[in-house]
Design an enzyme around this catalytic site. Sequence first.
Site, PDB file in Angstrom:
ATOM      1  CB  ILE A  12      -1.028  -0.006   1.166  1.00 33.76           C
ATOM      2  CG1 ILE A  12      -2.173   0.963   0.868  1.00 33.76           C
ATOM      3  CG2 ILE A  12      -0.389   0.301   2.494  1.00 33.76           C
ATOM      4  CD1 ILE A  12      -2.964   0.622  -0.376  1.00 33.76           C
ATOM      5  CB  SER A  34      11.051  -0.571   4.789  1.00 27.04           C
ATOM      6  OG  SER A  34      10.735  -1.863   4.317  1.00 27.04           O
ATOM      7  NE  ARG A  35      10.491  -6.364   8.681  1.00 32.02           N
ATOM      8  CZ  ARG A  35       9.612  -7.301   9.003  1.00 32.02           C
ATOM      9  NH1 ARG A  35       9.768  -7.986  10.111  1.00 32.02           N
ATOM     10  NH2 ARG A  35       8.592  -7.543   8.217  1.00 32.02           N
ATOM     11  CE  LYS A  88      -7.703  -1.363   5.686  1.00 34.12           C
ATOM     12  NZ  LYS A  88      -7.982  -2.332   4.673  1.00 34.12           N
ATOM     13  CG  ASP A 166      -6.729  -5.969   5.739  1.00 30.72           C
ATOM     14  OD1 ASP A 166      -6.060  -5.381   6.592  1.00 30.72           O
ATOM     15  OD2 ASP A 166      -6.667  -5.692   4.532  1.00 30.72           O
TER      16      ASP A 166
HETATM   17  P1  NAP Z   1       2.508  -5.474   3.092  1.00 30.42           P
HETATM   18  O1  NAP Z   1       2.732  -5.319   1.641  1.00 30.42           O
HETATM   19  O2  NAP Z   1       2.646  -6.795   3.712  1.00 30.42           O
HETATM   20  O3  NAP Z   1       3.518  -4.375   3.695  1.00 30.42           O
HETATM   21  C1  NAP Z   1       3.658  -4.161   4.968  1.00 30.42           C
HETATM   22  C2  NAP Z   1       4.951  -3.405   5.231  1.00 30.42           C
HETATM   23  O4  NAP Z   1       5.157  -3.445   6.610  1.00 30.42           O
HETATM   24  C3  NAP Z   1       6.214  -4.009   4.594  1.00 30.42           C
HETATM   25  O5  NAP Z   1       7.173  -3.018   4.378  1.00 30.42           O
HETATM   26  C4  NAP Z   1       6.717  -4.956   5.684  1.00 30.42           C
HETATM   27  O6  NAP Z   1       7.974  -5.511   5.733  1.00 30.42           O
HETATM   28  C5  NAP Z   1       6.383  -4.179   6.919  1.00 30.42           C
HETATM   29  N1  NAP Z   1       6.124  -5.150   7.989  1.00 30.42           N
HETATM   30  C6  NAP Z   1       5.340  -6.253   7.934  1.00 30.42           C
HETATM   31  N2  NAP Z   1       5.371  -6.907   9.094  1.00 30.42           N
HETATM   32  C7  NAP Z   1       6.199  -6.206   9.914  1.00 30.42           C
HETATM   33  C8  NAP Z   1       6.651  -6.382  11.249  1.00 30.42           C
HETATM   34  N3  NAP Z   1       6.248  -7.431  11.982  1.00 30.42           N
HETATM   35  N4  NAP Z   1       7.475  -5.456  11.777  1.00 30.42           N
HETATM   36  C9  NAP Z   1       7.898  -4.408  11.040  1.00 30.42           C
HETATM   37  N5  NAP Z   1       7.509  -4.205   9.765  1.00 30.42           N
HETATM   38  C10 NAP Z   1       6.671  -5.092   9.204  1.00 30.42           C
HETATM   39  O7  NAP Z   1       1.053  -4.949   3.523  1.00 30.42           O
HETATM   40  P2  NAP Z   1       0.132  -3.856   2.812  1.00 30.42           P
HETATM   41  O8  NAP Z   1      -0.771  -4.497   1.818  1.00 30.42           O
HETATM   42  O9  NAP Z   1       0.941  -2.724   2.372  1.00 30.42           O
HETATM   43  O10 NAP Z   1      -0.812  -3.482   4.060  1.00 30.42           O
HETATM   44  C11 NAP Z   1      -0.347  -2.676   5.091  1.00 30.42           C
HETATM   45  C12 NAP Z   1      -1.545  -1.960   5.704  1.00 30.42           C
HETATM   46  O11 NAP Z   1      -2.214  -1.230   4.659  1.00 30.42           O
HETATM   47  C13 NAP Z   1      -2.581  -2.937   6.277  1.00 30.42           C
HETATM   48  O12 NAP Z   1      -3.114  -2.444   7.472  1.00 30.42           O
HETATM   49  C14 NAP Z   1      -3.648  -2.976   5.178  1.00 30.42           C
HETATM   50  O13 NAP Z   1      -4.934  -3.216   5.707  1.00 30.42           O
HETATM   51  C15 NAP Z   1      -3.571  -1.586   4.619  1.00 30.42           C
HETATM   52  N6  NAP Z   1      -4.084  -1.506   3.245  1.00 30.42           N
HETATM   53  C16 NAP Z   1      -3.708  -2.440   2.298  1.00 30.42           C
HETATM   54  C17 NAP Z   1      -4.282  -2.393   1.030  1.00 30.42           C
HETATM   55  C18 NAP Z   1      -3.940  -3.414  -0.038  1.00 30.42           C
HETATM   56  O14 NAP Z   1      -4.614  -3.429  -1.086  1.00 30.42           O
HETATM   57  N7  NAP Z   1      -2.933  -4.266   0.113  1.00 30.42           N
HETATM   58  C19 NAP Z   1      -5.202  -1.396   0.715  1.00 30.42           C
HETATM   59  C20 NAP Z   1      -5.501  -0.423   1.673  1.00 30.42           C
HETATM   60  C21 NAP Z   1      -4.942  -0.501   2.931  1.00 30.42           C
HETATM   61  P3  NAP Z   1       9.482  -4.947   5.558  1.00 30.42           P
HETATM   62  O15 NAP Z   1       9.810  -4.066   6.752  1.00 30.42           O
HETATM   63  O16 NAP Z   1      10.227  -6.202   5.528  1.00 30.42           O
HETATM   64  O17 NAP Z   1       9.536  -4.161   4.250  1.00 30.42           O
END
Ligand code: NAP
Length: 302
Positions: A12, A34-35, A88, A166
């Site tokens: 996102i 970010s990691r 969110k 979610d």
């Molecule tokens: P994602 O691609 O899995 O990315 C999450 C990010 O957070 C990555 O940079 C990740 O790893 C980091 N992260 C994950 N677990 C972690 C941990 N335990 N400790 C520290 N950093 C961690 O997820 P996403 O889709 O972007 O979603 C993130 C948020 O946005 C969620 O709350 C989701 O509901 C919301 N969202 C998502 C979408 C969608 O379509 N995907 C749409 C709207 C809102 P690294 O640090 O390794 O880079």
Amino acid sequence: MKNICLVGIGKIAVDQHVPAIAASSDWRLVATVSRAGSVDGVPAYSDFAQMLAERPDISVISLCLPPVPRYDYAAAAIAAGRHVMLEKPPGATLAEVQALAAMAQKAGVTLYTTWHSRMAKGVAPAKAWLADKVITAAHITWKEDVRRWHPGQDWVFALGGMGVFDPGSNALSIMTEILPQPVHLRHADLYFPANRDTPIAADLTWTGNVTGQFDWRQEGPQSWDITVETTAGTLALHDGGARMVIDGGEVTAGADREYPALYDRMAELVKTSASEVDITPMVHVADALTLGKRHIVDAFDF
Ligand code: NAP
């Protein structure tokens, strides 16, 4: 222009936050944490505490992490006197969001629990149209393909990831915004894959003849629709709230600017260090997980 740091450079952040910040005259992206991820041309940190210590020029932190790890980052940012914007759903639990709100108030900084779907084009006009109507029924259909929108993201099926809620919380954020009277849950059926800790589908029934079907196993066309029947006609929101239709006639359509609108709102809030904290959509998720009958379905793997 204010300096901002994005934390959690995942799907996102890359799809929405980075372009929204780049297009805004309010914000300048000057650091990421970010990691693994980074943004071209922007200083990248892997250690959040180090970034906070080394960058007093950054007053605003936008957290794009999944809900479970987000609390610790938000608490550290507030303790360091920074304004905080939360993706969110705003936390893994209701109480932790309330705790953050109290911390932000004490520290005199902004906490903004964003709900991007509320910024969809049809939502404000739908709320205005429904304000003086008698609602007789409403139905949410939120069916999407988890493999397409959360590719390989095992956290959505881990505790605190909320499973189909979610994306479902997007629908709930619209429902709680547009209905003139609050509703509360009466019944829920939750469908858990045999190998997972969160539901992949859910059928919910609220007071006021309001129902919802949420399913993450949808292939082909995706459905993000809400229909509200009133004694004066039927309102429908399609495409996640972007299109509003009344009695079959298109009222609003066109390009959405959900994330730019969130950053516009954050810019307004930080001017006065005001907070906007709303956990109502999450209350419905918590209620579903409290009241829901658990059904075990086929195991799910990405
Ligand atoms: P994602 O691609 O899995 O990315 C999450 C990010 O957070 C990555 O940079 C990740 O790893 C980091 N992260 C994950 N677990 C972690 C941990 N335990 N400790 C520290 N950093 C961690 O997820 P996403 O889709 O972007 O979603 C993130 C948020 O946005 C969620 O709350 C989701 O509901 C919301 N969202 C998502 C979408 C969608 O379509 N995907 C749409 C709207 C809102 P690294 O640090 O390794 O880079």
